[in-house]
Write a protein that holds these residues in place. Sequence first.
Motif, PDB file in Angstrom:
ATOM      1  N   GLY A  66      49.285 -43.227  26.517  1.00  0.00           N
ATOM      2  CA  GLY A  66      47.886 -43.633  26.343  1.00  0.00           C
ATOM      3  C   GLY A  66      47.874 -44.166  24.931  1.00  0.00           C
ATOM      4  N   GLU A  67      48.593 -43.768  23.827  1.00  0.00           N
ATOM      5  CA  GLU A  67      48.180 -44.213  22.652  1.00  0.00           C
ATOM      6  C   GLU A  67      49.097 -45.577  22.177  1.00  0.00           C
ATOM      7  OE1 GLU A  67      52.239 -41.924  22.602  1.00  0.00           O
ATOM      8  OE2 GLU A  67      50.052 -41.637  23.631  1.00  0.00           O
ATOM      9  N   TRP A  68      49.749 -46.039  23.087  1.00  0.00           N
ATOM     10  CA  TRP A  68      50.229 -47.553  23.012  1.00  0.00           C
ATOM     11  C   TRP A  68      49.587 -48.419  23.886  1.00  0.00           C
ATOM     12  CZ3 TRP A  68      55.502 -49.360  21.685  1.00  0.00           C
ATOM     13  CH2 TRP A  68      56.267 -48.630  20.752  1.00  0.00           C
ATOM     14  N   HIS A 115      48.034 -43.617  13.669  1.00  0.00           N
ATOM     15  CA  HIS A 115      49.200 -43.826  14.832  1.00  0.00           C
ATOM     16  C   HIS A 115      49.517 -45.392  14.600  1.00  0.00           C
ATOM     17  CE1 HIS A 115      51.515 -43.621  18.500  1.00  0.00           C
ATOM     18  NE2 HIS A 115      51.548 -42.309  18.052  1.00  0.00           N
ATOM     19  N   HIS A 116      50.265 -45.958  15.735  1.00  0.00           N
ATOM     20  CA  HIS A 116      50.830 -47.200  15.515  1.00  0.00           C
ATOM     21  C   HIS A 116      49.557 -48.213  15.564  1.00  0.00           C
ATOM     22  CE1 HIS A 116      54.396 -45.382  16.320  1.00  0.00           C
ATOM     23  NE2 HIS A 116      54.607 -45.333  17.665  1.00  0.00           N
ATOM     24  N   ASP A 117      48.519 -48.046  16.045  1.00  0.00           N
ATOM     25  CA  ASP A 117      47.227 -49.017  16.104  1.00  0.00           C
ATOM     26  C   ASP A 117      46.673 -49.143  14.769  1.00  0.00           C
ATOM     27  OD1 ASP A 117      44.693 -46.623  17.346  1.00  0.00           O
ATOM     28  OD2 ASP A 117      45.852 -46.628  15.639  1.00  0.00           O
ATOM     29  N   LEU A 234      55.047 -33.634   6.618  1.00  0.00           N
ATOM     30  CA  LEU A 234      54.627 -35.126   6.663  1.00  0.00           C
ATOM     31  C   LEU A 234      55.744 -35.737   7.726  1.00  0.00           C
ATOM     32  CD1 LEU A 234      53.243 -37.454   6.109  1.00  0.00           C
ATOM     33  CD2 LEU A 234      54.631 -37.995   4.136  1.00  0.00           C
ATOM     34  N   TRP A 235      54.853 -36.114   8.963  1.00  0.00           N
ATOM     35  CA  TRP A 235      55.932 -36.453  10.137  1.00  0.00           C
ATOM     36  C   TRP A 235      55.755 -37.867  10.305  1.00  0.00           C
ATOM     37  CZ3 TRP A 235      56.859 -37.440  15.309  1.00  0.00           C
ATOM     38  CH2 TRP A 235      58.006 -36.599  15.986  1.00  0.00           C
ATOM     39  N   TRP A 236      56.653 -38.568  10.027  1.00  0.00           N
ATOM     40  CA  TRP A 236      57.056 -39.888   9.857  1.00  0.00           C
ATOM     41  C   TRP A 236      57.239 -40.237  11.448  1.00  0.00           C
ATOM     42  CZ3 TRP A 236      55.735 -41.741   5.317  1.00  0.00           C
ATOM     43  CH2 TRP A 236      56.375 -41.486   4.341  1.00  0.00           C
ATOM     44  N   ASP A 237      57.039 -41.589  11.744  1.00  0.00           N
ATOM     45  CA  ASP A 237      57.380 -41.840  13.425  1.00  0.00           C
ATOM     46  C   ASP A 237      58.017 -43.468  13.390  1.00  0.00           C
ATOM     47  OD1 ASP A 237      55.697 -41.640  16.620  1.00  0.00           O
ATOM     48  OD2 ASP A 237      57.903 -41.540  15.970  1.00  0.00           O
ATOM     49  N   THR A 238      58.851 -43.750  14.352  1.00  0.00           N
ATOM     50  CA  THR A 238      59.468 -44.788  14.899  1.00  0.00           C
ATOM     51  C   THR A 238      59.598 -45.772  13.552  1.00  0.00           C
ATOM     52  OG1 THR A 238      57.171 -45.875  15.232  1.00  0.00           O
ATOM     53  CG2 THR A 238      58.420 -44.789  16.888  1.00  0.00           C
ATOM     54  N   PRO A 239      60.807 -45.730  12.792  1.00  0.00           N
ATOM     55  CA  PRO A 239      61.281 -46.614  11.704  1.00  0.00           C
ATOM     56  C   PRO A 239      61.451 -48.043  12.073  1.00  0.00           C
ATOM     57  CG  PRO A 239      62.806 -45.295  12.510  1.00  0.00           C
ATOM     58  CD  PRO A 239      61.906 -44.831  13.348  1.00  0.00           C
ATOM     59  N   PRO A 277      63.918 -34.305  18.397  1.00  0.00           N
ATOM     60  CA  PRO A 277      64.232 -34.605  20.030  1.00  0.00           C
ATOM     61  C   PRO A 277      62.832 -34.676  20.676  1.00  0.00           C
ATOM     62  CG  PRO A 277      64.941 -32.279  19.706  1.00  0.00           C
ATOM     63  CD  PRO A 277      64.772 -32.853  18.235  1.00  0.00           C
ATOM     64  N   GLU A 278      62.710 -35.734  21.322  1.00  0.00           N
ATOM     65  CA  GLU A 278      61.213 -36.116  21.985  1.00  0.00           C
ATOM     66  C   GLU A 278      61.550 -36.025  23.596  1.00  0.00           C
ATOM     67  OE1 GLU A 278      58.249 -39.590  21.886  1.00  0.00           O
ATOM     68  OE2 GLU A 278      59.218 -38.951  20.064  1.00  0.00           O
ATOM     69  N   GLN A 279      60.515 -35.014  23.911  1.00  0.00           N
ATOM     70  CA  GLN A 279      60.321 -34.941  25.604  1.00  0.00           C
ATOM     71  C   GLN A 279      61.673 -34.342  26.210  1.00  0.00           C
ATOM     72  OE1 GLN A 279      57.506 -34.924  25.971  1.00  0.00           O
ATOM     73  NE2 GLN A 279      56.477 -36.715  26.528  1.00  0.00           N
ATOM     74  N   ASP A 523      70.351 -42.302  18.975  1.00  0.00           N
ATOM     75  CA  ASP A 523      71.623 -43.144  18.858  1.00  0.00           C
ATOM     76  C   ASP A 523      71.778 -43.739  20.492  1.00  0.00           C
ATOM     77  OD1 ASP A 523      73.210 -40.642  17.125  1.00  0.00           O
ATOM     78  OD2 ASP A 523      72.144 -42.284  16.484  1.00  0.00           O
ATOM     79  N   ARG A 524      71.021 -43.412  21.297  1.00  0.00           N
ATOM     80  CA  ARG A 524      70.987 -43.685  22.590  1.00  0.00           C
ATOM     81  C   ARG A 524      72.750 -43.877  22.983  1.00  0.00           C
ATOM     82  NH1 ARG A 524      66.227 -44.707  23.507  1.00  0.00           N
ATOM     83  NH2 ARG A 524      64.653 -45.675  22.125  1.00  0.00           N
ATOM     84  N   LYS A 525      73.546 -42.647  22.947  1.00  0.00           N
ATOM     85  CA  LYS A 525      74.559 -42.737  23.331  1.00  0.00           C
ATOM     86  C   LYS A 525      74.928 -41.784  24.514  1.00  0.00           C
ATOM     87  CE  LYS A 525      76.734 -44.564  19.380  1.00  0.00           C
ATOM     88  NZ  LYS A 525      77.955 -45.618  19.169  1.00  0.00           N
TER      89      LYS A 525
END
Length: 588
Positions: A66-68, A115-117, A234-239, A277-279, A523-525
């Motif tokens: 939803g936040e996207w 957030h990203h918005d 401090l929680w950074w996100d999506t670089p 690790p997410e979800q 890394d999506r490996k």
Amino acid sequence: MKRVIFFLILLPLLAVHSCKQPAKQEVSAENRMQWWTDAKFGLFIHWGVYAVPAGVYKEVQIKNIGEWIMNRGKIPVAEYREFAKQFNPVKYDPEAWVKLAKEAGMKYLVITSKHHDGFALFDSKVTDWDVVDATPYGKDLLTPLAEACKKEGIKLGFYYSQAQDWTHPGGAAARRPAVEGWANPDSAAIDAYTKEHRGHWDPAQEGSMDDYLDKIAVPQVKEILENYGGLDILWWDTPTDMNKERAEKFLPLLANHPNLITNNRLGGGYQGDTETPEQYIPSTGFPDRHWEVCMTMNDTWGFKSWDHDWKSTNDLILKLSDIVSKGGNFLLNVGPTAEGEIPQPSIERLKEVGQWMKVNGEAIYGTQASPFAWLPWGKATLKGQNLYLHVVTWPADGKLKLPLTNKITGVTLLADPGFKSEVSQSEGYAVITLPTQSSDQWLPVIKLDIEGTPAVVSPVSSGKPGAASSVDASASIAHLFDGDPLNTWKPVAGENKAWIEVDLGEEMPVANFSISEPWKPWDRKRQDFELRVKDKEGKWVTVISGKTRGSGHSADFEPVNGRYFRLDLAGPNGEVPVVNEWVLNRAL
Ligand code: JFZ
């Protein structure tokens, strides 16, 4: 010239941050993390203007988190800004939110300051796209929350989207095909535009990312670090589009906050203190890093009016137990409404998790990861001379087997202090006699008092001789069975498909295997695997096959008797396969 000044001024500061010179109030690196590693359980709060459309745009349910919605709906900036005029959280009660987290057994909370918005929940002097200037509510939402945290002894963290900002010109935007959000009639045109414009879908978003970082992000991070009584996290996100130079714009701000805990999402190669690790729950944890699983209670972080896919309380408790038994933390999310209320299904689950934590919290807080590679019936945590058995599958025969040789001097069921149990010990494992039925509504935990440090029976593959289709000069087959999840086996370069074998020395009943892998979630490996056992005729028979996540894999299966086992692997994306540790566990 600017670069020389940069290095002359900032180099010493960087050194402070990177090599931890003890500043007066700074605590040692490990102690700095102690409260966090003892806490184990925190509340994640995704809140913002996206709670107004709540997953619906132009009467269409927009797919995905939803936040996207601004990105997934490809909503023009000016149109999205209008939603802020309906963001008026009059029912916002920060005390109640903090008390709910505390009641759930949580020790810290992390809220989305921006957030990203691009919308800031705090009063920012560098933009009018914040709760004070853009909403009828008009007040800073984070000050009262920080005060409530201080009052209730809950550690405070702010999430900040440093790179992605879909409103301030130049902010980054991860490109997402329009159709993934909804059947947008202009999908083709929009996708063509986003392709040419770094993921942006509105000309109003065009601009220099470095200007955005210098004029918005860096000043705002300074504001949140200095205006709320000092942050713990401090929680950074999506670089997105971040690099070393851009990441280093933020480092001087951190130098003044030596006890601040940051995550691995700043970008530019900066790993921070924690993996995130997410979800999903990594099968074998991250042996060399602090790590925290962040997870939604339904399928969205930000509030969506039509997402009712709630996880059960029992499932959330099992996840907390699984994560902590592997040495991780659990950051569990809520997505409040635009009125300022936490959805009722979230409140009910947090209260119920809290009831379980009231009884079993000692098996969570301040514990170490399980000393066992695997247990067929559940998980374990350790604290001093106490081993906590998290019995996910209560033994139908009332016999709980444990591959432990220590003398057990006490057995308690945390939920029933009057509980009495017999303990017998025979060749290499202990048997704890239990009633055939568990009286616990949720996950029952048995507390053992043991003598000495845990003497665990090693996995049947431990230290056994192996073989492989080939071995790269920098690797070794022995690394697979040496108990060190940080050294590696891999085949020679170019061998995308390879196999490894182990000789257990005698026929054994095996019921689980796991492999440790060297990669991180980003890394999506992913590797394809097939586990086989050699049968009496010498033929290889498939036991189980599948695809790993790249950061470790574990699989249970019906017990298989065998002496020789083989793992066929196909490396990620055509590359060579890599395995750090291969473990076979005996059926108990
Ligand atoms: C990011 C955000 O985009 C999302 O809105 C939410 O805040 C979440 C906690 O973090 O989402 C991600 C981040 C990382 C991955 C996937 C989604 N990842 O590593 O696969």
